[in-house]
Write an enzyme that holds these catalytic residues in place. Structure first.
Site, PDB file in Angstrom:
ATOM      1  N   ASP A  66       2.837  -6.454 -14.500  1.00  0.00           N
ATOM      2  CA  ASP A  66       3.090  -5.255 -13.703  1.00  0.00           C
ATOM      3  C   ASP A  66       2.789  -5.586 -12.248  1.00  0.00           C
ATOM      4  OD1 ASP A  66       3.492  -2.185 -13.540  1.00  0.00           O
ATOM      5  OD2 ASP A  66       1.585  -2.505 -12.507  1.00  0.00           O
ATOM      6  N   GLU A 150       8.959  -6.222 -14.836  1.00  0.00           N
ATOM      7  CA  GLU A 150       9.769  -5.053 -14.484  1.00  0.00           C
ATOM      8  C   GLU A 150      11.058  -5.474 -13.769  1.00  0.00           C
ATOM      9  OE1 GLU A 150       6.670  -1.672 -13.172  1.00  0.00           O
ATOM     10  OE2 GLU A 150       6.330  -3.657 -12.319  1.00  0.00           O
ATOM     11  N   ASP A 243      -2.723  -0.346 -13.980  1.00  0.00           N
ATOM     12  CA  ASP A 243      -1.767  -1.452 -13.923  1.00  0.00           C
ATOM     13  C   ASP A 243      -1.769  -2.260 -15.214  1.00  0.00           C
ATOM     14  OD1 ASP A 243      -1.097  -0.696 -11.363  1.00  0.00           O
ATOM     15  OD2 ASP A 243      -2.519  -2.062 -10.408  1.00  0.00           O
TER      16      ASP A 243
END
Length: 283
Positions: A66, A150, A243
């Site tokens: 992340d 991501e 996170d």
């Protein structure tokens, strides 16, 4: 090119002759090279060599990454990774130089001297960021078989908020600071180097709701993210670093994609299967 010692080599440049360079890494046979000069006045020679990908460890381990501004890359293992930046003394010196640059007369030798000093400091900051990206991507490629990250549209995320004269933007200064933080965290370079070093093992995951979903019970609620660092699920009271919780959700999705790509059932999917036709009994 030819090698003179362990750290020194020579390359023959047309119309110049043999030029020494620092042999910074192991190289194979190069078919071409390019000589460039950066903004700090440093000369570089780059050889056209395609490196071999890093082999997978074969342990079946998966990791989610992340990316953020405060924590550059939070891993699902709980490890927070942060890009090294200039020290406090270097930041103060950069600020003094930028003020001196603003006062210097255009076209003067003093302005050129101060501008070169600013470029050297910024180049040092960029070199540290590139070094961090290379070491981090190599470490992840060596430790994990499946890497989830991501799928961020960084160019759209860092677009200026100035707007136009007819429709001016809002919070322009805050958006500009956020854009600088995103670019300084090396998001795009990290993803690109991971795909170079671990081809076929990097899965780009839709980032929607990854930071609002509880990794323990999968409940989705915006209120669960109490702050930048704290995630406390409003349903099951599960608590984790925000996170890291998002990185775990990314890891779980990447594992499901990897299993499905190998021909198995996606993780979390139905386990019941219909009986084979040749085993059906006719009564």
């Amino acid at each position: 090119m030819r090698r003179l010692s362990r750290k020194v080599g020579q390359v023959r440049i047309p119309k110049v002759g043999w030029v020494r360079f620092r042999w910074s890494r192991a190289m194979g046979e190069a078919k071409s090279f390019r000589v460039t000069r950066d903004a700090a006045g440093r000369w570089h020679v780059a050889f056209a060599i395609i490196p071999e990908p890093i082999p997978a460890p074969g342990t079946g381990a998966a990791v989610g990454v992340d990316r953020g501004v405060v924590v550059s890359a939070a891993l699902s293992t709980g490890e927070p990774l942060t890009v090294p930046t200039l020290g406090e003394a270097e930041k103060k010196r950069l600020l003094r130089l930028q003020r001196a640059l603003a006062r210097a007369r255009s076209g003067s030798k003093r302005r050129a001297k101060v501008k070169a000093a600013v470029a050297r400091l910024k180049a040092r900051d960029g070199d540290r960021r590139k070094d961090w990206v290379e070491k981090t991507s190599t470490d992840l490629a060596r430790r994990f078989d499946v890497i989830g990250i991501e799928d961020l549209k960084i160019s759209a995320m860092t677009r200026s908020a100035k707007g136009t004269l007819e429709a001016p933007g809002r919070n322009v200064r805050q958006k500009a600071g956020l854009n600088r933080g995103i670019l300084a965290s090396g998001w795009g370079r990290l993803a690109a180097r991971l795909e170079d070093k671990a081809p076929g093992r990097v899965w780009k995951i839709d980032p929607r709701y990854t930071s609002q979903t509880c990794n323990a019970c999968k409940h989705v609620a915006r209120e669960s993210r109490e702050s930048q660092a704290l995630f406390r699920c409003v349903a099951c009271k599960h608590q984790d670093h925000a996170d890291v919780n998002a990185a775990k959700n990314i890891r779980d999705t990447a594992e499901g994609y990897a299993v499905a790509a190998r021909g198995g059932l996606p993780l979390g999917g139905p386990a019941n299967r219909e009986p084979q036709r040749d085993l059906l009994l006719v009564g």
